[in-house]
Design a protein around this motif. Sequence first.
Motif, PDB file in Angstrom:
ATOM      1  N   LEU A 262       0.846  -1.193   0.000  1.00  0.00           N
ATOM      2  CA  LEU A 262       0.000   0.000   0.000  1.00  0.00           C
ATOM      3  C   LEU A 262       0.881   1.241   0.000  1.00  0.00           C
ATOM      4  N   GLY A 263       0.813   2.018  -1.068  1.00  0.00           N
ATOM      5  CA  GLY A 263       1.623   3.224  -1.188  1.00  0.00           C
ATOM      6  C   GLY A 263       2.757   3.034  -2.172  1.00  0.00           C
TER       7      GLY A 263
ATOM      8  N   ALA B 146       5.095  -0.217  -2.655  1.00  0.00           N
ATOM      9  CA  ALA B 146       5.062  -0.962  -3.910  1.00  0.00           C
ATOM     10  C   ALA B 146       6.463  -1.121  -4.494  1.00  0.00           C
ATOM     11  N   ALA B 147       7.291  -0.104  -4.330  1.00  0.00           N
ATOM     12  CA  ALA B 147       8.662  -0.187  -4.841  1.00  0.00           C
ATOM     13  C   ALA B 147       9.514  -1.146  -4.018  1.00  0.00           C
ATOM     14  N   ALA B 148       9.229  -1.239  -2.702  1.00  0.00           N
ATOM     15  CA  ALA B 148      10.032  -2.086  -1.818  1.00  0.00           C
ATOM     16  C   ALA B 148       9.565  -3.538  -1.785  1.00  0.00           C
TER      17      ALA B 148
ATOM     18  N   GLY C 238      -1.576  -3.178  -8.595  1.00  0.00           N
ATOM     19  CA  GLY C 238      -2.118  -2.067  -7.822  1.00  0.00           C
ATOM     20  C   GLY C 238      -3.508  -2.347  -7.293  1.00  0.00           C
ATOM     21  N   GLY C 239      -4.214  -1.279  -6.945  1.00  0.00           N
ATOM     22  CA  GLY C 239      -5.561  -1.408  -6.409  1.00  0.00           C
ATOM     23  C   GLY C 239      -5.637  -0.959  -4.969  1.00  0.00           C
TER      24      GLY C 239
ATOM     25  N   SER D 203      -9.502  -4.155  -2.229  1.00  0.00           N
ATOM     26  CA  SER D 203      -9.450  -5.087  -3.362  1.00  0.00           C
ATOM     27  C   SER D 203      -8.262  -6.032  -3.247  1.00  0.00           C
ATOM     28  N   GLN D 204      -7.116  -5.511  -2.775  1.00  0.00           N
ATOM     29  CA  GLN D 204      -5.946  -6.371  -2.602  1.00  0.00           C
ATOM     30  C   GLN D 204      -6.204  -7.427  -1.534  1.00  0.00           C
TER      31      GLN D 204
END
Length: 421
Positions: free
Chosen positions: A330-331, A335-337, A360-361, A365-366
Motif C-alpha cells: 500500500l503506497g 510498492a517499490a520495496a 495495484g488497487g 481489493s488487494q
Amino acid sequence: MPERLQAIRGMHDVLPEQAPIWQHLEDHARAVIEGYGYREMRTPLLEPVELFKRSIGEVTDIVEKEMYAFEDRGGDRLALRPEGTASCVRAAIEHGLLDQPQRIWYRGPMFRRERPQRGRYRQFHQIGVEVFGLAGPDIDLEVIAMTGRLWRALGLADLRLEVNSLGDADERARYRGDLVAHLRAHEPALDDDSRRRLSTNPLRVLDSKNPDLAPVIAAAPSLLDYLGEASRAHFDALCAGLDAAGIGYSINPRLVRGLDYYNRTVFEWITDALGAQGTVCAGGRYDGLVAQLGGRDTPAVGFALGTERLLDLIDTSAIATGPDAYLVALGDAAAAAAPALAERLRDAVPGLKLLMHCGGGSFKSQFKKADRSGARLALILGDEEAAAGTVSCKPLRGGGEQRTLGFDEAVALLREARAAR
C-alpha cells in the motif's frame, strides 16, 4: 466466431486448484519409493508398435482395440504407450542396465482408446516400479510392502490385497488346456467376449466382471493346483513373508493379469469405493519379458498404480492448495520495496510459497484477492513499514491477531506456516 475447441473425450486438464492434490500424491509416492532405494526412469510417450505387440501380446484387447497406433510421415509404425513396463524393459536393454540388479520407478501418462468412465480414461496416469535381476519371493514381498506403506502415508485404510500365483509357462500351459475344456463345456453360458477369449487368452475369462458368468468361473479348475514344486515354494514363501510383516491378504485363485507377460506372483490392491473400477494397484512377476524383447534371461517384478483412481480415494480436505502468504503493498514506497522484500523472504524460507500482489488497487481489493488465494497469511507492507523495515502479518485462516514484525520475526512466522502445511 471461430469454433471453440475442447479437450479430446477421455482426456482431462489438471487445473491449478487440482494440481496440489496430484502433487500431494506424487510427493508421497516419490518419498516412499525412493525410501526403498529405487531410482526414477523417464521413457518416451511414443514407442515402436512392435514393442507392445511383442510384450503385451497381439491378441489382447489393448493391442487389438485400445492402443493409439499410427504411421508417421517417415513410414514408422508408432504407438502412444498403453503401459509402462515394456518401455522400461526396452530402455534397460538398450542402455545396458541389466548387468546388475536394478530397482527403478516411473510416472507419467499412458494412453488407451477405451470408453471413458469413472476411473478409466483415454489418457490416464500411472506410477510404477520395476525390479530387474532378482528372482526370489523376498523382492516380491518388498514391492507389496512398499505399496502398503504408501497407502498408510496417504491415509488410505480401506484397500484389500489379493494375491495369486500363475506358475511357470509349462504349468500354465497344462492349466490352460483344462480351463479351455471346462469353458467349452459351458460355452452356451459364455458371453461374446469370453467366447472370443477362448482361443486367444482364456485365462482372462476368469477376470470377467459379468455376474452371469460367476457360477462358471467358480467351478473352473484352480491354477494353484497345477503349480510345480518350485512355483509352490515361491508362493508359500511370499505368503509367509506377508504374514511375518503383518500385511493382510487373501489368496484369490481366479486373479489373473490382463497382460501376457506375467508369471508366478500376481497381486492387486482393491477398493469397493470406486464401483466397477476397483483395482487401484496391480502387479506381479514377469521373468520372461526381458528375453522376449531381445535381452538375456532376467527375472523381473513390478507394479503400477492408477493415479486418477487413487486421487478419488484421498481425503483432500487437509491438503493446502493456496500459497503460504500473500504480500499486499500500500503506497508508492511500499510498492517499490515489495519485490525486494519478497525475494529476501523466499531466500530465508526454503520452499516458501509467497504470492506477491501485482497490478495495484485499493487495500480492500488487494485484501479480497489475498483471501481468495487461499493463503494462510497476509503480509501487509505500507509506506511506514517499508521505511521501518517491518511488515504486518494477519492470519487469514484459523483466526489470530494482526501483528507488526521485524524481518527475522516474519521469517520465523513463515517457517511455522510452512511446517504446518
